[in-house]
Design a protein around this motif. Sequence first.
Motif, PDB file in Angstrom:
ATOM      1  N   ARG A 477       0.861  -1.199   0.000  1.00  0.00           N
ATOM      2  CA  ARG A 477       0.000   0.000   0.000  1.00  0.00           C
ATOM      3  C   ARG A 477       0.882   1.228   0.000  1.00  0.00           C
ATOM      4  NH1 ARG A 477      -5.340  -1.671   2.954  1.00  0.00           N
ATOM      5  NH2 ARG A 477      -5.909   0.466   2.519  1.00  0.00           N
ATOM      6  N   GLY A 478       0.341   2.338  -0.485  1.00  0.00           N
ATOM      7  CA  GLY A 478       1.093   3.595  -0.481  1.00  0.00           C
ATOM      8  C   GLY A 478       2.366   3.443  -1.301  1.00  0.00           C
ATOM      9  N   TYR A 502      -0.320  -5.993  -6.633  1.00  0.00           N
ATOM     10  CA  TYR A 502      -1.627  -5.382  -6.380  1.00  0.00           C
ATOM     11  C   TYR A 502      -1.549  -4.420  -5.212  1.00  0.00           C
ATOM     12  CZ  TYR A 502      -5.596  -6.996  -9.070  1.00  0.00           C
ATOM     13  OH  TYR A 502      -6.543  -7.144 -10.042  1.00  0.00           O
ATOM     14  N   PRO A 503      -2.363  -3.362  -5.224  1.00  0.00           N
ATOM     15  CA  PRO A 503      -2.502  -2.589  -3.990  1.00  0.00           C
ATOM     16  C   PRO A 503      -3.187  -3.522  -2.987  1.00  0.00           C
ATOM     17  CG  PRO A 503      -3.614  -1.517  -5.857  1.00  0.00           C
ATOM     18  CD  PRO A 503      -3.244  -2.886  -6.300  1.00  0.00           C
ATOM     19  N   ALA A 504      -2.643  -3.646  -1.798  1.00  0.00           N
ATOM     20  CA  ALA A 504      -3.121  -4.686  -0.879  1.00  0.00           C
ATOM     21  C   ALA A 504      -4.639  -4.646  -0.695  1.00  0.00           C
ATOM     22  CB  ALA A 504      -2.406  -4.548   0.457  1.00  0.00           C
ATOM     23  N   ALA A 505      -5.204  -3.438  -0.673  1.00  0.00           N
ATOM     24  CA  ALA A 505      -6.641  -3.340  -0.418  1.00  0.00           C
ATOM     25  C   ALA A 505      -7.472  -3.822  -1.603  1.00  0.00           C
ATOM     26  CB  ALA A 505      -7.010  -1.893  -0.093  1.00  0.00           C
ATOM     27  N   GLU A 506      -6.904  -3.756  -2.786  1.00  0.00           N
ATOM     28  CA  GLU A 506      -7.622  -4.178  -3.994  1.00  0.00           C
ATOM     29  C   GLU A 506      -7.718  -5.701  -4.112  1.00  0.00           C
ATOM     30  OE1 GLU A 506      -9.537  -1.432  -5.603  1.00  0.00           O
ATOM     31  OE2 GLU A 506      -9.113  -2.958  -7.108  1.00  0.00           O
ATOM     32  N   MET A 507      -6.894  -6.361  -3.320  1.00  0.00           N
ATOM     33  CA  MET A 507      -6.850  -7.822  -3.403  1.00  0.00           C
ATOM     34  C   MET A 507      -8.242  -8.435  -3.294  1.00  0.00           C
ATOM     35  SD  MET A 507      -5.101 -10.338  -0.682  1.00  0.00           S
ATOM     36  CE  MET A 507      -6.202  -9.683   0.553  1.00  0.00           C
ATOM     37  N   LYS A 508      -9.055  -7.843  -2.424  1.00  0.00           N
ATOM     38  CA  LYS A 508     -10.368  -8.466  -2.213  1.00  0.00           C
ATOM     39  C   LYS A 508     -11.314  -8.264  -3.388  1.00  0.00           C
ATOM     40  CE  LYS A 508     -11.291  -4.919   1.283  1.00  0.00           C
ATOM     41  NZ  LYS A 508      -9.897  -4.480   1.207  1.00  0.00           N
ATOM     42  N   HIS A 509     -10.897  -7.502  -4.372  1.00  0.00           N
ATOM     43  CA  HIS A 509     -11.747  -7.301  -5.552  1.00  0.00           C
ATOM     44  C   HIS A 509     -11.361  -8.255  -6.681  1.00  0.00           C
ATOM     45  CE1 HIS A 509     -13.582  -3.883  -3.642  1.00  0.00           C
ATOM     46  NE2 HIS A 509     -12.381  -3.391  -3.391  1.00  0.00           N
ATOM     47  N   THR A 534      -2.397  -2.617   6.216  1.00  0.00           N
ATOM     48  CA  THR A 534      -1.707  -3.746   5.582  1.00  0.00           C
ATOM     49  C   THR A 534      -1.819  -4.987   6.467  1.00  0.00           C
ATOM     50  OG1 THR A 534      -0.156  -2.133   4.676  1.00  0.00           O
ATOM     51  CG2 THR A 534       0.479  -4.448   4.494  1.00  0.00           C
ATOM     52  N   VAL A 535      -1.725  -4.767   7.786  1.00  0.00           N
ATOM     53  CA  VAL A 535      -1.864  -5.889   8.723  1.00  0.00           C
ATOM     54  C   VAL A 535      -3.229  -6.568   8.516  1.00  0.00           C
ATOM     55  CG1 VAL A 535      -2.070  -6.501  11.179  1.00  0.00           C
ATOM     56  CG2 VAL A 535      -0.261  -4.932  10.425  1.00  0.00           C
ATOM     57  N   SER A 536      -4.264  -5.754   8.339  1.00  0.00           N
ATOM     58  CA  SER A 536      -5.596  -6.342   8.111  1.00  0.00           C
ATOM     59  C   SER A 536      -5.612  -7.153   6.828  1.00  0.00           C
ATOM     60  CB  SER A 536      -6.660  -5.253   7.996  1.00  0.00           C
ATOM     61  OG  SER A 536      -6.599  -4.420   9.100  1.00  0.00           O
ATOM     62  N   GLU A 558       4.456  -7.433  15.210  1.00  0.00           N
ATOM     63  CA  GLU A 558       3.110  -7.859  14.830  1.00  0.00           C
ATOM     64  C   GLU A 558       3.094  -8.727  13.566  1.00  0.00           C
ATOM     65  OE1 GLU A 558       0.711  -4.385  14.791  1.00  0.00           O
ATOM     66  OE2 GLU A 558      -1.159  -5.514  14.547  1.00  0.00           O
ATOM     67  N   VAL A 559       3.684  -8.201  12.502  1.00  0.00           N
ATOM     68  CA  VAL A 559       3.639  -8.937  11.229  1.00  0.00           C
ATOM     69  C   VAL A 559       4.535 -10.170  11.292  1.00  0.00           C
ATOM     70  CG1 VAL A 559       4.141  -8.813   8.752  1.00  0.00           C
ATOM     71  CG2 VAL A 559       3.003  -6.912   9.869  1.00  0.00           C
ATOM     72  N   LYS A 560       5.660 -10.023  11.979  1.00  0.00           N
ATOM     73  CA  LYS A 560       6.569 -11.169  12.127  1.00  0.00           C
ATOM     74  C   LYS A 560       5.827 -12.384  12.693  1.00  0.00           C
ATOM     75  CE  LYS A 560      10.692 -10.490  14.172  1.00  0.00           C
ATOM     76  NZ  LYS A 560      11.689  -9.659  14.906  1.00  0.00           N
TER      77      LYS A 560
END
Length: 613
Positions: A477-478, A502-509, A534-536, A558-560
């Motif tokens: 993202r960003g 992909y932009p991470a948020a677009e993945m769900k589309h 991004t974590v979401s 967190e991500v690790k």
Amino acid sequence: MCGIVAYIGKKEAYPIVIKGLERLEYRGYDSAGVALLKESKINLFKEKGKVQDLKNKAANEDVSGTSGMGHTRWATHGEPNMVNAHPHLSGNGKIALIHNGIIENYAALKTTLESRGHVFQSDTDTEVLVHLIEEIQSKNNLDLAEAVRISLGEVTGAYAIVVMSTDEPDILVGARKGSPMVVGIGKDEFFMASDATPIIEYTKNVVYLEDEEIAVINRKGKLSIKTISNEDVAPAIQELKMEIEALEKGGYDHYMLKEIFEQPRSIYDSMRGRIDSTKGDIHMGGLEEYRNTLMNAKRIIVVACGTSWHAALVAEYLFEDLARIPTEVEYASEFRYRNPVIYEDDVVVAISQSGETADTLAAIELAKQKGATVLGVCNVVGSSIPRATHAGAYTHAGPEIGVASTKAFTAQVTVLIQMALWIAYNRGAINQAKLTRYLVELEAIPAKVEKTLKCAEYAKELAKMIASSDNALYLGRGYNFPIALEGALKLKEISYIHAEGYPAAEMKHGPIALIDENMPVIVLATKNSQYEKTVSNIQEVKARKGKIFAIVTKGDTEVKEMADYYIQVPDCPEELSPLISSIPLQLISYEVALLRECNVDQPRNLAKSVTVE
Ligand code: G6P
């Protein structure tokens, strides 16, 4: 894309021409050939495949002669085979020609020539040109240079050509329009080549031919240049700054790996003389003349192709975020043909490593015709784009030989960051304190890249988990979004795994439908303003059993925890983060390509410098 090299002098031409072809191998090609002139006879050797295959073929043949030319072909008209490989001969066998580019009206010319009795051997547009030269020469009783000049007046399209004739064994004739050509001037010897790489070990004195110029190099030490409209041109001799070591692998297994590891230096070089954090100074010398235009620009349009287009996307974020100027990013190939709206107060920025990409050049011409100011961000000094633009900034990354762009990309981004800061500060969008803070951070980047390169061992481990996949998904993202695209492109290019960024948020589309336990998902999850989002997105992938390969900021917990595999990189402001987060992705692609036994430096079907549209 097609490579050209030619020699005339007192030495044996074959070793020089073959070595030159090897130096040009990085451009990408599928067949190769040489023509040598000896005792009023042209000896021709052609082969499908690599220059080594050509060398094997010629191994027991007579390859002597002090005038010769060679060609690596990247097929456009006619499949890659021996017959279609260059050089091509005229019907009477007296003239040989090599060509980079496309003769667009070849079909009409061929029909006319066939009606006059010419018989063609190949499916190429190039063969038509050599027959045309023969026809015009014999009909009008002209010398070779004049026949070439008049013939070129009849063709449309792009070309860089070299022509030899048994009737005039002491000269070679070269010409260009739209495709690059450099003439090297040695002592009692001359060279011609598509770029300076085959020439540099013999001489540093070169002349870059301009469009529609014809050069005649004469064994007796004379170089003369004319335009197609028959005006004499005084050769503008320039000195090459490149060193031969820059063209060698320097102990690395591949150019790509060498270039990845050169990045602390190349990023530093692209800032050298431009910024000084102790004084809070930034200078963009090449752009100074257009300072007012840039400061008052209502819009910036960035045009590029391939990896350079990804740098253009980073520029969009930078120019809007820092300098607050509306910015659009365009594929040069689309921009040039879609009748775009361009205003006289638009600034068009063209980004290109090679400075020769045909579509980017055409986009520049279009923008100029419409009255816009056009700036270039290029790596190859003296190439066509810096000469076609009003002004610009070189990236100074040094020669990039690996087809998959690495250090040229990070150097482009470094220059674009500096451009954005320069504009932002001068327009008052950021103050001195903020500028100085960015400059301090920018100067710290080479050392941070050095640290990031230490992840090479981890990249090997990650690569093992990706190498057997058929697909891969890159998310960010960003500022990390263009890097996700670039990461996916790197993997595709050299390991032939289908990958999407992909932009991470677009993945769900859409792409989310592809996710299962076999899908590696490479997530750029460094600390930035969209980290939590991004974590979401990572959770969404995990919920579908996707495998997470995360690039995280050192100290992240967190991500690790969530990731199946991760690589840590140093922290930096998000505007500069593409310079860091692209490094592990380059290394992962490299390692995956090795595991899949792919040709890292010369991937199939790709060309380094795309000089046809
Ligand atoms: C080719 C190369 C890419 C490059 C693109 C644009 O496709 O393989 O690595 O990014 O051309 O080239 P340019 O020289 O204009 O940056």
